[in-house]
Motif scaffolding. Structure first.
Motif, short mmCIF file in Angstrom:
data_model
loop_
_atom_site.label_atom_id
_atom_site.label_comp_id
_atom_site.label_asym_id
_atom_site.label_seq_id
_atom_site.Cartn_x
_atom_site.Cartn_y
_atom_site.Cartn_z
N ALA A 1 -15.61 -37.78 -11.84
CA ALA A 1 -16.05 -36.42 -11.49
C ALA A 1 -17.03 -35.85 -12.51
O ALA A 1 -17.66 -34.81 -12.24
CB ALA A 1 -14.83 -35.51 -11.37
N GLY A 2 -17.16 -36.49 -13.68
CA GLY A 2 -18.07 -35.99 -14.70
C GLY A 2 -17.57 -34.72 -15.37
O GLY A 2 -18.37 -33.86 -15.75
N CYS B 1 -15.44 -31.41 -6.55
CA CYS B 1 -15.88 -32.64 -7.21
C CYS B 1 -14.67 -33.45 -7.67
O CYS B 1 -14.62 -34.67 -7.48
CB CYS B 1 -16.77 -32.28 -8.40
N VAL B 2 -13.69 -32.77 -8.27
CA VAL B 2 -12.48 -33.45 -8.73
C VAL B 2 -11.68 -33.98 -7.54
O VAL B 2 -11.18 -35.11 -7.57
CB VAL B 2 -11.61 -32.50 -9.59
N ALA B 3 -11.57 -33.18 -6.49
CA ALA B 3 -10.84 -33.60 -5.29
C ALA B 3 -11.46 -34.85 -4.68
O ALA B 3 -10.76 -35.76 -4.23
CB ALA B 3 -10.79 -32.47 -4.27
N GLU B 4 -12.77 -34.90 -4.66
CA GLU B 4 -13.47 -36.05 -4.10
C GLU B 4 -13.23 -37.30 -4.94
O GLU B 4 -13.02 -38.40 -4.43
CB GLU B 4 -14.97 -35.76 -4.01
N ALA B 5 -13.23 -37.13 -6.27
CA ALA B 5 -12.97 -38.26 -7.17
C ALA B 5 -11.55 -38.79 -6.98
O ALA B 5 -11.32 -40.00 -6.96
CB ALA B 5 -13.18 -37.83 -8.62
N ILE B 6 -10.60 -37.88 -6.82
CA ILE B 6 -9.20 -38.27 -6.59
C ILE B 6 -9.08 -39.07 -5.29
O ILE B 6 -8.41 -40.10 -5.23
CB ILE B 6 -8.29 -37.02 -6.54
N LYS B 7 -9.78 -38.60 -4.25
CA LYS B 7 -9.74 -39.27 -2.96
C LYS B 7 -10.37 -40.65 -3.03
O LYS B 7 -9.82 -41.64 -2.53
CB LYS B 7 -10.46 -38.41 -1.92
N GLU B 8 -11.53 -40.75 -3.68
CA GLU B 8 -12.24 -42.02 -3.77
C GLU B 8 -11.44 -43.06 -4.56
O GLU B 8 -11.42 -44.24 -4.21
CB GLU B 8 -13.61 -41.81 -4.43
N PRO C 1 -11.70 -51.69 -12.33
CA PRO C 1 -10.84 -52.79 -11.86
C PRO C 1 -9.88 -52.31 -10.80
O PRO C 1 -9.42 -51.17 -10.82
CB PRO C 1 -10.10 -53.22 -13.14
N HIS C 2 -9.53 -53.20 -9.91
CA HIS C 2 -8.63 -52.83 -8.81
C HIS C 2 -7.19 -53.27 -9.07
O HIS C 2 -6.33 -53.05 -8.25
CB HIS C 2 -9.13 -53.45 -7.51
N HIS C 3 -6.94 -53.92 -10.24
CA HIS C 3 -5.60 -54.45 -10.49
C HIS C 3 -4.67 -53.44 -11.14
O HIS C 3 -3.54 -53.77 -11.47
CB HIS C 3 -5.69 -55.71 -11.35
N ARG C 4 -5.14 -52.23 -11.39
CA ARG C 4 -4.27 -51.22 -11.98
C ARG C 4 -4.44 -49.89 -11.26
O ARG C 4 -5.44 -49.66 -10.57
CB ARG C 4 -4.58 -51.04 -13.46
N GLU C 5 -3.43 -49.03 -11.42
CA GLU C 5 -3.50 -47.70 -10.83
C GLU C 5 -4.54 -46.86 -11.57
O GLU C 5 -4.63 -46.90 -12.80
CB GLU C 5 -2.13 -47.01 -10.92
N PRO C 6 -5.33 -46.07 -10.84
CA PRO C 6 -6.30 -45.19 -11.51
C PRO C 6 -5.58 -44.13 -12.34
O PRO C 6 -4.49 -43.70 -12.00
CB PRO C 6 -7.08 -44.57 -10.35
N THR C 7 -6.20 -43.74 -13.44
CA THR C 7 -5.60 -42.77 -14.35
C THR C 7 -6.35 -41.44 -14.28
O THR C 7 -7.40 -41.32 -13.64
CB THR C 7 -5.66 -43.28 -15.80
N LEU C 8 -5.78 -40.46 -15.00
CA LEU C 8 -6.43 -39.15 -15.08
C LEU C 8 -7.82 -39.29 -15.72
O LEU C 8 -8.78 -38.62 -15.30
CB LEU C 8 -5.55 -38.22 -15.93
N ALA C 9 -7.92 -40.20 -16.69
CA ALA C 9 -9.21 -40.41 -17.36
C ALA C 9 -10.25 -40.98 -16.38
O ALA C 9 -11.44 -40.61 -16.44
CB ALA C 9 -9.03 -41.36 -18.54
N ASP C 10 -9.81 -41.84 -15.47
CA ASP C 10 -10.72 -42.40 -14.46
C ASP C 10 -11.25 -41.30 -13.55
O ASP C 10 -12.43 -41.29 -13.18
CB ASP C 10 -10.00 -43.45 -13.61
N VAL C 11 -10.37 -40.37 -13.18
CA VAL C 11 -10.78 -39.25 -12.33
C VAL C 11 -11.81 -38.38 -13.06
O VAL C 11 -12.83 -37.98 -12.49
CB VAL C 11 -9.56 -38.40 -11.91
N ALA C 12 -11.52 -38.10 -14.33
CA ALA C 12 -12.43 -37.27 -15.11
C ALA C 12 -13.81 -37.92 -15.23
O ALA C 12 -14.84 -37.25 -15.09
CB ALA C 12 -11.83 -37.02 -16.50
N GLU C 13 -13.81 -39.24 -15.49
CA GLU C 13 -15.09 -39.96 -15.61
C GLU C 13 -15.85 -39.94 -14.29
O GLU C 13 -17.07 -39.70 -14.28
CB GLU C 13 -14.81 -41.40 -16.04
#
Length: 335
Positions: free
Chosen positions: A16-17, A40-47, A2-14
């Motif tokens: 990036a796998g 991989c983590v850096a790319e997930a954070i950026k995306e 969803p775009h209505h909330r700020e991404p979390t650490l868990a979103d980044v982990a998911e």
């Protein structure tokens, strides 16, 4: 996602796998991780546009790299320029700033202090006008005051107000003024500019004349009160030393409206010498505060406290110290 909330650490982990622990280790540069994992983590954070929660980092003993600045209002040229210089000096050390305008209200300053502490800023620089606010004694954070004695335990960086006021008053007498008035916001022992003015007049055997108009007064009403005060003293004074340039501008406007020749019949000296007022009134004689030096000295003192606290949590706050930096009299066409 969803775009209505700020991404979390868990979103980044998911994305990036990897595990939450791995993402945390990447963010904090802790432990061995392969370059592939880091990328991989850096790319997930950026995306995802993920932003680390600075308050959460602070709760784990990490710096938020943020500093709170409290001033009456950046709409006043002195505090606007001071805030800009402090922000610039802090940015050079990798700190961001949260600028709070107290509007000289104790309740608002109290609320901002609570806000800054709850956001775990690394330190606070305050130039607010509410002196002896008890909250400053209970804040266990690096603190520096600018231009005001906030508390006996808070270091204070300011212009050498009394010496600078002596310069301004002596200059008026040297230019032929026989009875200069002081135009200020508050009168009393705490007003060191008033002290300098009074000292010079006492030495010269001249009775002081004080026009005090409270700092809280709205601009339009303030200008009216200055006009009324000077009208009442028109036959008694032939010069004004104003403790800020905006008041000096109002005094000049009054003199011109009354047909007085400046500086022949009436002389004016201001105080602050900010870039904005120097552009607007290039001919004003004024005492220029060393704003850049004040800002950088305050930042240096604050960073010393932050470093000391980081190195030794038991180290007490430094004893109260006052650092006064000299002002410069800029002679213009109003004297």
């Amino acid at each position: 996602m969803p775009h209505h909330r700020e991404p979390t650490l868990a979103d980044v982990a998911e994305r990036a796998g990897v595990s939450l622990t791995t993402v945390s280790r990447v963010l904090n540069n802790r432990g061995y991780l392969s370059q592939a994992t880091r990328s991989c983590v850096a790319e997930a954070i950026k995306e995802l546009g993920y932003r680390p929660n600075q308050v959460a980092r602070a709760l784990h003993g990490k710096s938020t790299h943020s500093i709170g600045i409290i001033v009456p209002t950046v709409a006043l040229p002195f505090f606007g320029e001071l805030s800009s210089e402090i922000e610039d000096a802090l940015a050079e050390h990798g700190y961001r700033t949260l600028i709070c305008n107290s509007l000289d209200r104790r309740d608002r300053e109290h609320d901002y202090l609570d806000l800054l502490v709850s956001h775990r800023v690394d330190g606070i620089i305050s130039g607010a006008h509410n002196e002896d606010l008890s909250e400053y004694r209970s804040i266990h954070k690096p603190l520096v005051a600018v231009d005001r004695d906030l508390s006996p335990i808070v270091p204070n960086v300011r212009c050498a107000n009394e010496d600078s006021a002596r310069q301004a008053t002596e200059h008026l007498l040297a230019r032929g003024a026989r009875r200069p008035a002081l135009l200020t916001s508050r009168t009393g022992a705490h007003n060191r500019r008033e002290a300098g003015y009074r000292a010079v007049l006492e030495e010269a055997g001249i009775e002081p004349v004080i026009i005090a108009i409270d700092f809280h007064t709205p601009d339009e009403r303030r200008a009216q009160m200055i006009r009324e005060g000077l009208d009442a003293l028109r036959d008694q004074v032939d010069a004004v030393f104003a403790t800020d340039d905006l008041s000096a501008a109002d005094a000049l406007e009054w003199a011109h409206a009354r047909g007085l020749d400046v500086p022949g019949e009436f002389k004016v000296v201001g105080f602050d010498g900010t870039a904005a007022l120097r552009r607007a009134l290039p001919g004003l004689t004024t005492v220029q505060q060393p704003i850049r030096a004040i800002a950088r000295t305050a930042v240096d003192l604050l960073l010393e406290q932050i470093t000391a606290l980081r190195d030794d949590d038991e180290r007490p706050r430094p004893a109260h110290q006052v650092i006064e930096l000299p002002g410069t009299l800029l002679q213009g066409r109003t004297t």
